[in-house]
Scaffold this active site. Structure first.
Site, PDB file in Angstrom:
ATOM      1  N   LYS A 158       0.839  -1.203   0.000  1.00 16.28           N
ATOM      2  CA  LYS A 158       0.000   0.000   0.000  1.00 16.28           C
ATOM      3  C   LYS A 158       0.877   1.257   0.000  1.00 16.28           C
ATOM      4  O   LYS A 158       0.679   2.171  -0.780  1.00 16.28           O
ATOM      5  CB  LYS A 158      -0.925  -0.025   1.217  1.00 16.28           C
ATOM      6  CG  LYS A 158      -1.779   1.204   1.339  1.00 16.28           C
ATOM      7  CD  LYS A 158      -2.748   1.113   2.497  1.00 16.28           C
ATOM      8  CE  LYS A 158      -3.370   2.482   2.725  1.00 16.28           C
ATOM      9  NZ  LYS A 158      -4.334   2.513   3.817  1.00 16.28           N
ATOM     10  N   GLU A 201      10.425  -4.599   4.750  1.00 14.02           N
ATOM     11  CA  GLU A 201      10.556  -6.004   4.343  1.00 14.02           C
ATOM     12  C   GLU A 201      10.256  -6.163   2.859  1.00 14.02           C
ATOM     13  O   GLU A 201      10.978  -6.840   2.115  1.00 14.02           O
ATOM     14  CB  GLU A 201       9.571  -6.893   5.130  1.00 14.02           C
ATOM     15  CG  GLU A 201       9.873  -7.016   6.613  1.00 14.02           C
ATOM     16  CD  GLU A 201       9.131  -5.969   7.441  1.00 14.02           C
ATOM     17  OE1 GLU A 201       8.879  -4.852   6.932  1.00 14.02           O
ATOM     18  OE2 GLU A 201       8.826  -6.274   8.603  1.00 14.02           O
ATOM     19  N   GLY A 208      -4.916  -1.572   4.837  1.00 16.66           N
ATOM     20  CA  GLY A 208      -4.140  -2.735   4.379  1.00 16.66           C
ATOM     21  C   GLY A 208      -4.860  -4.047   4.649  1.00 16.66           C
ATOM     22  O   GLY A 208      -4.951  -4.918   3.774  1.00 16.66           O
ATOM     23  N   ARG A 209      -5.403  -4.203   5.847  1.00 18.93           N
ATOM     24  CA  ARG A 209      -6.044  -5.476   6.210  1.00 18.93           C
ATOM     25  C   ARG A 209      -7.444  -5.605   5.618  1.00 18.93           C
ATOM     26  O   ARG A 209      -8.124  -6.603   5.851  1.00 18.93           O
ATOM     27  CB  ARG A 209      -6.052  -5.656   7.722  1.00 18.93           C
ATOM     28  CG  ARG A 209      -6.608  -4.477   8.503  1.00 18.93           C
ATOM     29  CD  ARG A 209      -6.245  -4.554   9.982  1.00 18.93           C
ATOM     30  NE  ARG A 209      -6.669  -3.371  10.716  1.00 18.93           N
ATOM     31  CZ  ARG A 209      -5.973  -2.258  10.828  1.00 18.93           C
ATOM     32  NH1 ARG A 209      -4.796  -2.155  10.237  1.00 18.93           N
ATOM     33  NH2 ARG A 209      -6.429  -1.240  11.532  1.00 18.93           N
ATOM     34  N   GLU A 218      -5.104  -6.177  14.658  1.00 19.82           N
ATOM     35  CA  GLU A 218      -4.558  -4.887  14.243  1.00 19.82           C
ATOM     36  C   GLU A 218      -5.659  -3.822  14.289  1.00 19.82           C
ATOM     37  O   GLU A 218      -5.374  -2.637  14.458  1.00 19.82           O
ATOM     38  CB  GLU A 218      -3.953  -4.979  12.825  1.00 19.82           C
ATOM     39  CG  GLU A 218      -2.882  -3.924  12.563  1.00 19.82           C
ATOM     40  CD  GLU A 218      -2.053  -4.171  11.310  1.00 19.82           C
ATOM     41  OE1 GLU A 218      -0.860  -4.519  11.423  1.00 19.82           O
ATOM     42  OE2 GLU A 218      -2.592  -4.017  10.203  1.00 19.82           O
ATOM     43  N   HIS A 268      -6.255 -32.521  18.045  1.00 20.86           N
ATOM     44  CA  HIS A 268      -5.171 -33.384  18.524  1.00 20.86           C
ATOM     45  C   HIS A 268      -3.976 -32.572  18.982  1.00 20.86           C
ATOM     46  O   HIS A 268      -2.876 -33.108  19.130  1.00 20.86           O
ATOM     47  CB  HIS A 268      -4.782 -34.363  17.412  1.00 20.86           C
ATOM     48  CG  HIS A 268      -5.924 -35.239  17.020  1.00 20.86           C
ATOM     49  ND1 HIS A 268      -6.245 -36.391  17.697  1.00 20.86           N
ATOM     50  CD2 HIS A 268      -6.893 -35.069  16.083  1.00 20.86           C
ATOM     51  CE1 HIS A 268      -7.332 -36.927  17.163  1.00 20.86           C
ATOM     52  NE2 HIS A 268      -7.745 -36.135  16.191  1.00 20.86           N
ATOM     53  N   LYS A 273       9.364  -0.895  14.168  1.00 20.16           N
ATOM     54  CA  LYS A 273       9.940  -0.633  12.836  1.00 20.16           C
ATOM     55  C   LYS A 273      11.100   0.359  12.959  1.00 20.16           C
ATOM     56  O   LYS A 273      12.154   0.175  12.352  1.00 20.16           O
ATOM     57  CB  LYS A 273       8.893   0.004  11.920  1.00 20.16           C
ATOM     58  CG  LYS A 273       7.835  -0.913  11.394  1.00 20.16           C
ATOM     59  CD  LYS A 273       7.015  -0.136  10.357  1.00 20.16           C
ATOM     60  CE  LYS A 273       5.751  -0.856   9.975  1.00 20.16           C
ATOM     61  NZ  LYS A 273       4.868  -0.070   9.120  1.00 20.16           N
TER      62      LYS A 273
END
Ligand code: F6P
Length: 546
Positions: free
Chosen positions: A208, A214, A268-269, A354, A386, A512
């Protein structure tokens, strides 16, 4: 505008008093007293069915929760969101992901302008591009068809398209393998690059902001790797970008014709519906991508028009709020009984945590006397059974669970599907009913009495543990779209009740900034700064190893 503090609202106080009784209720008894409980406490919309009867609540609870939602102006805020008001107060932005999935004839207004033409203009470009890659007209620089797509992005620029591509694998193009590189850990990039041929690989740089460290590092690495094996002019056939930051894309050197824009009013999400969904359109085709959007739109229409008492996202939000706020549940486990939804819990982690992992109100006041967003976690059933279900059945914490299943499979192994659904329904029954000491004694009848009494506490299940079950006929692009939109709106409802801004994410910034400093220290580009002894010690160990 400063809202009255949540805990001072009369319906909140009534709920608190009501909860003092509800804590004593046994769901077994609630079911025994009301044979219509399932019919009364279930709701259906946009191809999804929600059974919320296995919660510690009754009609009065819902009445009070609906009153609270009205008193908190949840519907008003919802309408403001759809109307393009800048409800993301700390970034002064509208929140209009719903505009991305509305039909072209449905106007959405932002600052007095209709934005639907922009939205559909980009959708048309996604269609043209994805069609050409899929039908083989778009080729790599040596004339070969594209066989692999590597999406480079992180957070919302990764989790949504990755989750949806996996969920819709039944609809995927047989020639195209989708890869997702998100982590700055070079092992992630290494694993993807080792599987592809540069001549037949398409890279999507998805960010975005186009500044995320990263993603920028991964994008540069991918580009350098590609240019070791291909000339500069080949980039245009192999690199496309998705972003709101068109200038940064140009600086990176991507052909403007290969840019797919979106807008700052898409969080973004909440962005899988935008050009961030390009990998989905490539994988399943634009037609199915359109069905995903249509399914979400159907849920939007329901959310904006149904009364609270029959409104699926409102109910899911209110029930979760009740469990969190009044029954002390600190986390929610997501249990899709569908292997293709195996990234759905991870997707919901970002969407929910978030959004509602906040500790100040929209007016900036510190929240001290109530809890906000829960921890979200989970994995597919039956695998979770499990692994961690033991704690969910008999641990000291009570964790509500959302079971999600499709009634019909997209495979031919029908006995597997019956076993899967049987497990799903059996788990919610076991969480609700538990197993009493007397039932354990009956099971153990015949064994020596002292042995029975020794085992009874271990084999007793307290039960009375809440869960929701969400069912759909098949997992299709449309039902998946509705499911994602359901959770988006659930998060909205809870954020509105807690009076937090669900649309910013300042909490990720500090790490960050510190990472940038430490990275320069590790690379020897900056003098070691004075950190605490733990951070200094860790940096020293890393420097010694590099
Ligand atoms: O750091 C958090 C975050 O901003 C998320 O909200 C976002 O989805 C992710 O980083 C990636 O951001 P971008 O798409 O700008 O690279």
């Amino acid at each position: 505008m400063r809202q009255p503090l949540l805990t001072t609202v009369p319906s909140y106080q009534s709920l608190r008093n009501h909860a003092a009784q509800a804590r004593e209720w046994q769901m077994r008894e609630l079911f025994a007293q009301d044979p219509q409980r399932f019919e009364r406490l279930s709701v259906e919309a946009a191809g999804l069915f929600l059974d919320y009867s296995k919660n510690r609540l009754d009609g009065r609870t819902l009445e009070l929760l609906a009153q609270l939602a009205r008193a908190r102006g949840v519907e008003r805020l919802r309408d403001a969101m759809f109307a393009g008001e800048k409800i993301n107060l700390t970034e002064n932005r509208a929140v209009l992901h719903t505009a991305l999935r509305a039909p072209a004839n449905r106007p959405f207004t932002l600052d007095g302008q209709d934005i639907s033409a922009d939205v559909h203009g980009v959708l048309d470009r996604i269609k043209t591009f994805s069609d050409s890659v899929r039908n083989g007209a778009w080729r790599g620089h040596t004339g070969k068809e594209i066989t692999d797509v590597i999406n480079i992005g992180i957070g919302g620029s990764d989790l949504g398209p990755k989750m949806v591509c996996l969920a819709l694998r039944q609809f995927a193009h047989p020639r195209l393998s989708m890869h997702f590189v998100s982590n700055v850990d070079g092992h992630d990039m290494d694993a993807a690059l080792s599987r592809v041929n540069p001549e037949t690989t398409l890279f999507i740089i998805a960010s975005k902001t186009f500044t995320t460290a990263e993603t920028m590092m991964n994008a540069n690495t991918a580009r350098a790797w590609f240019l070791q094996q291909a000339p500069e002019e080949a980039l245009a056939k192999h690199f496309v970008a998705v972003s709101t930051n068109v200038e940064a894309i140009k600086t990176f050197g991507i052909d403007p014709a290969n840019m797919f824009p979106f807008w700052d009013w898409v969080g973004g999400r909440y962005s899988v519906w935008s050009a961030i969904g390009l990998p989905v359109a490539l994988s399943v085709g634009f037609g199915y991508f359109g069905d995903l959007l249509a399914g979400a739109h159907a849920m939007d229409e329901h959310f904006r028009s149904a009364p609270i008492e029959q409104n699926l996202p409102m109910i899911l939000g209110l029930v979760g709020f009740w469990n969190r706020e009044f029954l002390d549940c600190t986390s929610v486990s997501i249990a899709p009984y569908h292997q293709d939804l195996n990234r759905f819990p991870a997707y919901l982690q970002q969407l929910d945590m978030e959004s509602n992992g906040k500790r100040v109100t929209r007016a900036g006041d510190t929240i001290t006397d109530y809890e906000t967003g829960p921890v979200i976690w989970g994995d597919v059933g039956t695998n979770g059974q499990h692994a961690y279900f033991q704690l969910l059945h008999q641990g000291t914490d009570i964790t509500p669970i959302d079971f999600i299943a499709a009634l019909r499979p997209a495979h031919e192994f029908h006995e597997h599907h019956a076993a899967l659904l049987a497990n799903c329904f059996a788990q919610s029954e076991a969480f609700m009913k538990g197993k009493t000491a007397d039932e354990v004694r009956q099971d153990l009848a015949g064994q020596p009495l002292d042995e029975i009494e020794r085992l009874v506490p271990h084999k007793t299940f307290p039960g009375n543990r809440p869960s929701n079950t969400i069912l759909m006929e098949y997992l299709t692009p449309a039902t998946l779209g509705a499911l994602i939109a359901l959770y988006e709106h659930k998060v909205f409802v809870q954020g509105a009740l807690w009076d937090v801004n669900s649309y910013d994410q300042w909490g990720v910034e500090l790490g960050k900034v510190l990472a940038k400093k430490i990275e320069a220290e590790l690379n020897g580009e900056a003098q070691p700064a004075l950190h605490d002894s733990s951070t200094n010690g860790l940096i020293a160990r890393a420097k010694a190893a590099i």
